[in-house]
Design an enzyme around this catalytic site. Structure first.
Site, PDB file in Angstrom:
ATOM      1  CG  HIS A 232      -0.155   0.030   2.523  1.00 39.22           C
ATOM      2  ND1 HIS A 232       0.380   1.180   3.078  1.00 39.22           N
ATOM      3  CD2 HIS A 232       0.190  -0.975   3.354  1.00 39.22           C
ATOM      4  CE1 HIS A 232       1.003   0.887   4.188  1.00 39.22           C
ATOM      5  NE2 HIS A 232       0.912  -0.417   4.394  1.00 39.22           N
ATOM      6  N   GLY A 233       0.263   2.377  -0.427  1.00 40.30           N
ATOM      7  CA  GLY A 233       0.933   3.675  -0.369  1.00 40.30           C
ATOM      8  C   GLY A 233       1.105   4.130   1.084  1.00 40.30           C
TER       9      GLY A 233
ATOM     10  CB  SER B 198      -0.732   4.290   6.242  1.00 39.28           C
ATOM     11  OG  SER B 198       0.175   4.221   7.328  1.00 39.28           O
TER      12      SER B 198
ATOM     13  CD1 TRP C  12      -1.513   6.645  12.451  1.00 41.36           C
ATOM     14  CD2 TRP C  12      -1.240   4.677  13.511  1.00 41.36           C
ATOM     15  NE1 TRP C  12      -2.342   6.643  13.539  1.00 41.36           N
ATOM     16  CE2 TRP C  12      -2.205   5.442  14.211  1.00 41.36           C
ATOM     17  CE3 TRP C  12      -0.923   3.413  13.988  1.00 41.36           C
ATOM     18  CZ2 TRP C  12      -2.835   4.970  15.367  1.00 41.36           C
ATOM     19  CZ3 TRP C  12      -1.543   2.934  15.128  1.00 41.36           C
ATOM     20  CH2 TRP C  12      -2.478   3.719  15.813  1.00 41.36           C
ATOM     21  CG  ASN C  13       3.307   3.778   6.466  1.00 40.85           C
ATOM     22  OD1 ASN C  13       2.687   3.462   5.459  1.00 40.85           O
ATOM     23  ND2 ASN C  13       3.699   2.886   7.361  1.00 40.85           N
TER      24      ASN C  13
ATOM     25  CB  THR D 128       0.544   0.742  11.155  1.00 41.71           C
ATOM     26  OG1 THR D 128       1.309   1.932  10.995  1.00 41.71           O
ATOM     27  CG2 THR D 128      -0.903   1.020  10.793  1.00 41.71           C
ATOM     28  N   GLY D 129       0.727  -2.110  12.155  1.00 48.29           N
ATOM     29  CA  GLY D 129       0.235  -3.478  12.259  1.00 48.29           C
ATOM     30  C   GLY D 129      -1.212  -3.599  11.811  1.00 48.29           C
TER      31      GLY D 129
ATOM     32  NE  ARG E 181      -1.535  -0.243   6.654  1.00 50.24           N
ATOM     33  CZ  ARG E 181      -1.983  -0.820   7.763  1.00 50.24           C
ATOM     34  NH1 ARG E 181      -3.175  -0.509   8.234  1.00 50.24           N
ATOM     35  NH2 ARG E 181      -1.233  -1.709   8.410  1.00 50.24           N
TER      36      ARG E 181
ATOM     37  CD  GLU F  47       2.465  -5.002   8.152  1.00 50.79           C
ATOM     38  OE1 GLU F  47       2.794  -6.207   8.037  1.00 50.79           O
ATOM     39  OE2 GLU F  47       3.060  -4.074   7.578  1.00 50.79           O
ATOM     40  NE  ARG F  48       5.852  -7.485  11.738  1.00 45.59           N
ATOM     41  CZ  ARG F  48       6.955  -8.125  12.143  1.00 45.59           C
ATOM     42  NH1 ARG F  48       6.933  -8.988  13.109  1.00 45.59           N
ATOM     43  NH2 ARG F  48       8.087  -7.871  11.538  1.00 45.59           N
ATOM     44  CG  MET F  49      -1.966  -8.175  15.775  1.00 42.68           C
ATOM     45  SD  MET F  49      -1.266  -7.742  17.362  1.00 42.68           S
ATOM     46  CE  MET F  49      -1.474  -9.316  18.207  1.00 42.68           C
TER      47      MET F  49
ATOM     48  CG  HIS G 148      -0.631  -4.687   4.856  1.00 43.76           C
ATOM     49  ND1 HIS G 148      -1.055  -3.469   5.318  1.00 43.76           N
ATOM     50  CD2 HIS G 148      -1.742  -5.346   4.437  1.00 43.76           C
ATOM     51  CE1 HIS G 148      -2.377  -3.395   5.193  1.00 43.76           C
ATOM     52  NE2 HIS G 148      -2.815  -4.513   4.666  1.00 43.76           N
TER      53      HIS G 148
HETATM   54  O1  3PG Z   1       2.895  -1.847  10.437  1.00 45.38           O
HETATM   55  C1  3PG Z   1       3.762  -0.988  10.271  1.00 45.38           C
HETATM   56  O2  3PG Z   1       4.116  -0.218  11.172  1.00 45.38           O
HETATM   57  C2  3PG Z   1       4.394  -0.825   8.933  1.00 45.38           C
HETATM   58  O3  3PG Z   1       3.452  -0.864   7.967  1.00 45.38           O
HETATM   59  C3  3PG Z   1       5.413  -1.879   8.661  1.00 45.38           C
HETATM   60  O4  3PG Z   1       6.276  -1.763   9.656  1.00 45.38           O
HETATM   61  P1  3PG Z   1       7.793  -2.259   9.553  1.00 45.38           P
HETATM   62  O5  3PG Z   1       8.512  -1.333   8.635  1.00 45.38           O
HETATM   63  O6  3PG Z   1       8.260  -2.142  10.969  1.00 45.38           O
HETATM   64  O7  3PG Z   1       7.776  -3.673   9.075  1.00 45.38           O
END
Ligand code: 3PG
Length: 333
Positions: free
Chosen positions: A88-89, A91, A93-94, A100-101, A137, A191-193, A261
């Site tokens: 995704h582009g 976000s 929170w990015n 973000t997770g 996102r 995204e991973r939790m 993600h």
């Molecule tokens: O979930 C997040 O915070 C980001 O999208 C990915 O995070 P990372 O760069 O720590 O893997």
């Protein structure tokens, strides 16, 4: 290539080599050299275009319409298909540098632009079915990217969460169906939790727990963040879903885009490129950069990231892609 495109293009970092996945034998059977743009150096760890020349195959009609995205595939002349993976582009929170997770935040205006730019890079590539995570996102990214596509089909989110949702979203015109692309949403691609890191500032967390610890949480394969998912745990759901749902589509000749993600895609790319748990540590995915794989005879061949919509080499990758592009050119726009 513009400076921005070049930066973005080089921002995807992968490892030295990848191999061809043989689904029939469930193994990888050939090394493929990955190169950065303009060079072919096995030691170069930047991911770019492959130095292999395009494969040849018979013509596939560009317009293919799965009825429900879960089966019912019409027979095809060729089983070659393409797979586009896109993170995704940016976000909101990015932008704030927050973990973000599984928190479901939307894109920033920059993220919207990235998605549109991604769409213009893949606007001449065939897409029959789209998979996204259940997060906004990724869905925004897929939709915005599709706005740029030259085929001008309408991406339509499939609502199969209940029988009523399914029947209430039924389309009664075959012609209209043909001009649409099913978008299948799946939480397994989320995204991973990130556990107790969600909502924390990444820099402040590194200051508090140390850079190495935070890097381990973020990039290692097996170590989960506090009460969150490791990449390995994320892979269990994301790669299983990919194998169960996406691979059959590709096998039947459908061209697929997956919008997801950083970490769900890292786990899928780790699987496709057969990266080791050490190699995946250095796999970084930039926001909004599409990556193309060709799937043929049960094998995935990574073709890099299309830099622009007219990049000749993308369409030389395979005869099918070239012919699809030509058909688009010949269509009245
Ligand atoms: O979930 C997040 O915070 C980001 O999208 C990915 O995070 P990372 O760069 O720590 O893997």
């Amino acid at each position: 290539m513009t400076a921005a495109a070049a930066t973005a293009h080089h921002a995807i970092v992968s490892t030295r080599s990848t191999r061809l996945w043989n689904a029939k034998n469930s193994r990888f059977d050939k090394n493929v050299c990955l190169v950065s743009v303009g060079s072919c150096c096995p030691g170069n760890r930047k991911l770019g275009l492959l130095c292999a020349s395009g494969s040849q195959s018979s013509v596939t009609e560009p317009v293919q319409q799965p009825s429900n995205g879960k089966g019912d595939h019409s027979p095809k002349k060729s089983k070659e298909s393409s797979l586009i993976l896109i993170r995704h582009g940016e976000s909101m929170w990015n932008e704030k540098n927050l973990f973000t997770g599984c928190v479901d935040v939307p894109l920033t205006p920059k993220g919207v632009q990235e998605a549109i730019e991604a769409g213009s890079r893949i606007r001449n590539l065939p897409i029959d079915v789209i998979y996204t995570s259940s997060m906004v996102r990724a869905q925004m990214t897929a939709m915005l990217a599709m706005m740029q596509h030259r085929r001008k089909k309408v991406p339509i989110i499939m609502h199969n969460e209940s029988e009523q949702a399914h029947s209430w979203s039924k389309i009664y015109s075959e012609d209209t169906k043909k001009l649409s692309i099913p978008v299948i949403t799946a939480w397994q691609l989320n995204e991973r939790m990130y556990g107790e890191l969600q909502g924390l500032n990444k820099q402040e967390t590194a200051d508090q727990f140390g850079k190495e610890q935070v890097h381990e949480w973020r990039r290692s394969y097996g170590i989960p963040p506090p009460n969150g998912e490791s990449l390995e745990m994320c892979a269990e759901r994301a790669v299983s879903y990919f194998n169960d749902q996406v691979v059959p589509q590709l096998t039947s000749g459908k061209h697929v885009m997956v919008a997801a993600h950083a970490n769900s895609l890292r786990s899928i790319i780790m699987h496709l490129d057969r990266l080791t748990s050490q190699e995946v540590i250095s796999l970084e995915l930039s926001t909004g950069i599409p990556m193309l794989y060709i799937f043929k005879e049960g094998k995935f061949v990574r073709r890099g990231s299309p830099v622009g919509p007219s990049e000749a080499s993308v369409y030389a990758y395979t005869k099918n892609l070239a012919q699809y592009r030509q058909k688009l050119d010949s269509m009245v726009q």
